[in-house]
Design a protein around this motif. Sequence first.
Motif, PDB file in Angstrom:
ATOM      1  N   MET A   1      15.209  13.177  64.007  1.00  0.00           N
ATOM      2  CA  MET A   1      15.743  14.323  64.754  1.00  0.00           C
ATOM      3  C   MET A   1      17.137  14.019  65.253  1.00  0.00           C
ATOM      4  N   LEU A  32      13.166  23.768  73.530  1.00  0.00           N
ATOM      5  CA  LEU A  32      13.614  22.945  72.406  1.00  0.00           C
ATOM      6  C   LEU A  32      15.137  22.974  72.274  1.00  0.00           C
ATOM      7  N   ALA A  35      16.722  21.154  75.106  1.00  0.00           N
ATOM      8  CA  ALA A  35      16.625  19.702  74.932  1.00  0.00           C
ATOM      9  C   ALA A  35      17.665  19.204  73.962  1.00  0.00           C
ATOM     10  N   ALA A  36      18.030  20.090  72.991  1.00  0.00           N
ATOM     11  CA  ALA A  36      19.021  19.695  71.996  1.00  0.00           C
ATOM     12  C   ALA A  36      20.441  19.888  72.512  1.00  0.00           C
ATOM     13  N   GLY A  37      20.597  20.382  73.744  1.00  0.00           N
ATOM     14  CA  GLY A  37      21.913  20.460  74.337  1.00  0.00           C
ATOM     15  C   GLY A  37      22.574  21.817  74.254  1.00  0.00           C
ATOM     16  N   VAL A 116       8.605  27.487  62.449  1.00  0.00           N
ATOM     17  CA  VAL A 116       9.796  26.838  61.887  1.00  0.00           C
ATOM     18  C   VAL A 116       9.942  25.432  62.485  1.00  0.00           C
ATOM     19  N   ASP A 117      10.277  24.515  61.625  1.00  0.00           N
ATOM     20  CA  ASP A 117      10.464  23.123  62.049  1.00  0.00           C
ATOM     21  C   ASP A 117      11.667  23.036  62.987  1.00  0.00           C
ATOM     22  N   GLY A 118      11.564  22.251  64.037  1.00  0.00           N
ATOM     23  CA  GLY A 118      12.625  22.144  65.036  1.00  0.00           C
ATOM     24  C   GLY A 118      13.970  21.798  64.422  1.00  0.00           C
ATOM     25  N   LEU A 121      15.535  24.702  62.691  1.00  0.00           N
ATOM     26  CA  LEU A 121      16.022  25.684  63.658  1.00  0.00           C
ATOM     27  C   LEU A 121      17.345  25.219  64.276  1.00  0.00           C
ATOM     28  N   LEU A 122      17.383  23.944  64.680  1.00  0.00           N
ATOM     29  CA  LEU A 122      18.593  23.436  65.322  1.00  0.00           C
ATOM     30  C   LEU A 122      19.765  23.434  64.351  1.00  0.00           C
TER      31      LEU A 122
END
Lengths: 218, 626
Positions: A1, A32, A35-37, A116-118, A121-122
């Motif tokens: 990730m 999510l 968390a990814a900013g 959808v897989d994180g 998506l990111l």
Amino acid sequence: MTTPSASQPLAPGSIVHVVDDEEPTRKAMSRLLGAAGFEVRTYGSGDDFLARFERHTPGCVVLDLRLPGGSGLDLQTVIAECDNPLPIIFLTGHGEVRDSVRAIQRGAIDFLIKPVDGTVLLDAVSRALAQDSANRAVRTHLQDVRERYERLTAREREVFAHLISGQLNKQVAADLGISERTIKLHRARIFDKLQTDSIAALTRIAIDLGVDPVRATP
Amino acid sequence: MFAVRLQVLAVLLASAVWLQAAQDRTPPAAGEEPAAPLTSNPQVLVIFSDDSSQSWIRQLTDGFYVAGAEGGPNAPAWYFEYLDAVRFQDARQADHFQTAIREKYRDRRLDLIVPVGSNAIAFATRVREELWRDVPVLFASYAGSVRGDAKALRNASSLSFESGYGDALATVKDLFPDTTTIVVAAGISAVERALEADLGAAVTRAGLTFSDLSATTMAGALEEVAQLPQHAVLFIAGGQVDERGSVIPTWQLCDMMSSTANRPAVMLGAQFLGCGIVGGLMRDYLKVGTIIGERAAVALSRDRPAHEVMPFQAIATMKFDARQLLRWHVDEARLPAGNVVEFGEPSLWRDHRRELLIVLAGLIVQSATIAALLYERRARQKAEVDSRRSFALAAHVDRRAAMATLTGSIAHELNQPLSSILHNAEAAEMLMTSNRATVEELRDILRDIRSEDARASQIVQRHRAMLRQHELEKRPIDIHAVVRESLQLIAHDAAARHVQIEADVPQMPCIVVGDQILLQQVLVNLVLNAMDAMKTTPPGRRRVTVRSAVDGDAVEVSVADRGPGLTPDVSSRLFQPFMTTKPDGVGIGLAIVRSTLDAHRGTIHAGNNGEGGATFRFTLPLAVMA
């Protein structure tokens, strides 16, 4: 990730808008993305989004294709009519191929199938934000050019249309029924106003703005 | 019921006959006879002996008109005068009559005089010279011959009829073979005396004993006829005037005598059939009148006078009264050929053979139909038992079909919690990797994951219930909750089809006793149908409105669409199995809806709504609170 903060150049102040009618889904997605900013805002419906989102702030929209009170496709239409349309990532259940095709045709940047897989998506969100930055740059440039072009007088626009058709000064003068010397004066003023110095640059501007050249008379 | 119908029929027939007869009897153009001098048609004066109210006189005049009608455009114009000689026997009366006639016809051209009957013949003979010297005369006598002095007059023709006594007596003997005596009842007038004498001669000729009533009063006569000898037959020949000179209408006379008599009575005049006489070969006065009229027309165009005697057969008719035949034990089979029996007890078969056949045919058809319906009903009951057995299976198959339609919704619904769980887990992982995770946040995330998992499992339960084969299982349930849950099952499919579902379902629970799964299926089927109906409706307009509301002791749920509505043809067969308007439909959905509601003592109706679409409404009785 991967964490986007390290690898993705983000336009400062970009906002990810999440529109989904299911509260748990909104919350999980917001968590999510947070968390990814990313900075995240969530909306329970298309109307809620249209009422609250800031039109000039860069960002993107994560949109559930199925929304109560008007589908995601309808919201896409409304967003596309804005001055700075935000790129849209559609989320959907499976089996809605026809709608997916339509969404893509109308400029959706991505079309993701739930769950959808994180990472996916990111990545999609990062691409959408990059796209938004690029779109904004292009639009800013075009806006500049348009403003300069709009400073031309009616006669100057006429001469502009003749010049970009590749005609010589002499031919332009004959076509418009004025002297070649006057044409030269107009041309200097056009170059000045559009802040350029070549016919080639004029032609680029004409293409950007969609100005048609005058067809040469035989 | 049947008898009443027949009576009505009989009354109708009778009135039709009566009306017809009334029309026939109306003398054609009696009042329209033009003033005599203006007409070129021959003008005939007919003088009757009797008064105009006597039934046979009316029949005679009718006969003249019948003859006149046969004469075409040149038919004679008839004038009728009545001497009423039986009651006015005084010679002075004849003088008055003569004066009256003379004055009355002073300005008329008369082409022929027709005296009818012995008194009229006598009168005409006397006044001929004075009144109608040059006018031709036709003397007509229907009882006995025309007197010689009349026939001898200049330019005078005569027409007489055989009395027919012999023939009449012969039929009496046919009917009552043991007859030995004929007792004659006749009036006391001169004419009647003469007549009685003629009749007496005929009786003797027939080999029978002649006898007449000795009484001179009506009461005495009635006493006498009540004690007639054993093998006698009463012959009523007349008797219009009693000893006090008062006139008794012949019909009344006949009625009194024949009903009092201990033996059968007969008369010569056919028009009296029905008054109590048995009947037989009788004189038909309509025929008599017709023949006199015809001969009058002939006499008008003839130069030379003629004298004619008509055989009795020409004016005879053979009729019997069924009631009297019964009274005197005469078997109808013994009647001479060519007879007409009147006044029969309405024998249904004889009088209404045609109607009876029709009614009978109707009954047979009806019975056959009833039998067929009974058979069909039994077959249907059997089928119903069968179908109840297969209902559970059919409902199951239908639910599976519905669920197949809704598979998209299963996937979609499960995707939601699954996505949430995934994103939550990913977020937690990300936070922990970057060391930004707090215990509170992680606990929050885990709680959300668990609740989303519960949601997923609920969805699976709901769908599995719809897919499981299942016996009818009634419990108190909240119908509003059932409606909401069904709409959840449908929601995804509705969105995919761009159908907006508008629900107006109260939060307040509404308890009915029923099977949750089957009622849910009812809702799902109705909403799926509603959505199918809107395939051609523009996406923006596609809307299904579901309403659930308590009304009295029932709850009504309606499902309205904005499709094209129901055609009358489809409407009528809506709930029949295998009725479908869809190219790939099985046509079992609405049949199952109906069966399910029947099993819940509910009803369902379909109709078109104001928006052009169809609305299905079903009701369920509310649970009775103990």
